[in-house]
Design an enzyme around this catalytic site. Structure first.
Site, short mmCIF file in Angstrom:
data_model
loop_
_atom_site.label_atom_id
_atom_site.label_comp_id
_atom_site.label_asym_id
_atom_site.label_seq_id
_atom_site.Cartn_x
_atom_site.Cartn_y
_atom_site.Cartn_z
N TYR A 1 -2.54 -0.24 10.18
CA TYR A 1 -2.58 -1.06 9.11
C TYR A 1 -1.32 -0.88 8.08
O TYR A 1 -0.09 -0.89 7.46
CB TYR A 1 -4.27 -0.06 8.34
CG TYR A 1 -3.87 -0.49 6.80
CD1 TYR A 1 -3.95 -1.27 6.55
CD2 TYR A 1 -3.47 0.83 5.67
CE1 TYR A 1 -3.72 -2.08 5.07
CE2 TYR A 1 -3.58 0.04 4.53
CZ TYR A 1 -3.84 -1.24 3.95
OH TYR A 1 -3.62 -1.69 2.35
N SER B 1 1.07 -1.65 0.07
CA SER B 1 0.44 -0.06 0.48
C SER B 1 0.70 0.93 0.03
O SER B 1 2.17 1.08 0.68
CB SER B 1 -0.96 0.25 1.46
OG SER B 1 -1.49 0.92 1.41
#
Length: 275
Positions: free
Chosen positions: A177, A164
């Site tokens: 995250y 990501s």
């Protein structure tokens, strides 16, 4: 808004045209045996569909067995496995399904993940453990068993991990995250170096905010459109991506077109990381 985001598309009030990534195929993965985790939705689903159009034989794995069945039951070239990538036996079964069904595993797309939006004060130790179990441990386990199988077969294989932009740069409300995706980025680089000589390539994609079911839901939640508009403005292309756009990048990294590419983390982020 609920505290979990799975990604976005065109921002409210600022619609931008996305290219059509759903048509056309060139057989780049003909007869390749491919395992895709998190295949029941979002990027995983788009990747499974794209791989099938490219001639792949697919093991579609996800925790959501009902949705897997609706999407893939009865389709040619697909085997489904219901399981949790954080459980060692389940991760092993996902890889074994490819070997048992197709005789080998050529590609692993380690995509399964959860994405809570929490700052460090809001997050609990249980939040940390849950995300690290899926996004960290789960990626480690699926890579581990895929490499074990690839190392014992002729021709090696290719692994594509889903990292990501949060696994390459700091972001607010990503205290849980983001670190898990730094694990994905780091694991990609270390495994690439460790297994290159055995013909196993390991790369990753780093998506920006991508249109998924979760973002569609956020558009009708209190504060959702305003939040998504703010996030979209952080992307220079002024829109979010689509799962199909990420799937196209995954296809490239999985295919022979990327035969001299390993250890790369490819941003698919509308210019976010270029700033």
């Amino acid at each position: 808004m609920a505290p979990t985001l799975l990604a976005g598309t065109d921002t409210p009030g600022r619609r931008a045209r996305c290219p059509d990534m759903t048509n056309g195929a060139s057989g780049r993965l003909t007869d390749r045996a491919c395992v895709i985790t998190g295949a029941a939705s979002g990027i995983g689903r788009a990747t499974a569909e794209r791989f099938l159009r490219e001639g792949a034989r697919v093991v579609a794995a996800d925790l959501d067995g009902e949705r897997l069945g609706r999407l893939f039951a009865g389709r040619d070239g697909v085997v489904t496995v219901v399981g949790d990538v954080a459980r060692e036996d389940d991760a092993r079964r996902m890889v074994a399904a490819a070997v048992e069904s197709y005789g080998r595993i050529d590609v692993l797309v380690a995509n399964a993940g959860v994405i809570p939006l929490l700052d460090v004060v809001e997050a609990t130790a249980d939040d940390w453990d849950r995300v690290m179990a899926v996004d960290g441990r789960g990626m480690f386990l699926t890579c581990k068993y895929a490499i074990e199988a690839m190392a014992g077969q002729e021709g090696g294989g290719a692994i594509v991990c889903t990292s990501s932009i949060s696994g390459m740069a700091g972001q607010a409300r990503q205290a849980v995250y983001g670190p898990a995706k730094f694990v994905a980025s780091g694991l990609t680089k270390h495994l690439a170096v460790e297994w290159a000589a055995r013909g196993i390539r390991v790369n990753a994609v780093a998506p920006g905010t991508i249109e998924t079911e979760r973002v569609a839901a956020a558009r009708v939640e209190p504060g959702g459109p305003e939040y998504l508009d703010e996030v979209a403005r952080a992307h220079p292309m002024a829109r979010f991506g689509t799962p199909e756009e990420v799937a196209a990048a995954i296809l490239f990294l999985a295919s022979d077109e990327a035969s001299f590419v390993t250890g790369a983390i490819l941003p698919v982020d509308g210019g976010y990381l270029a700033q």
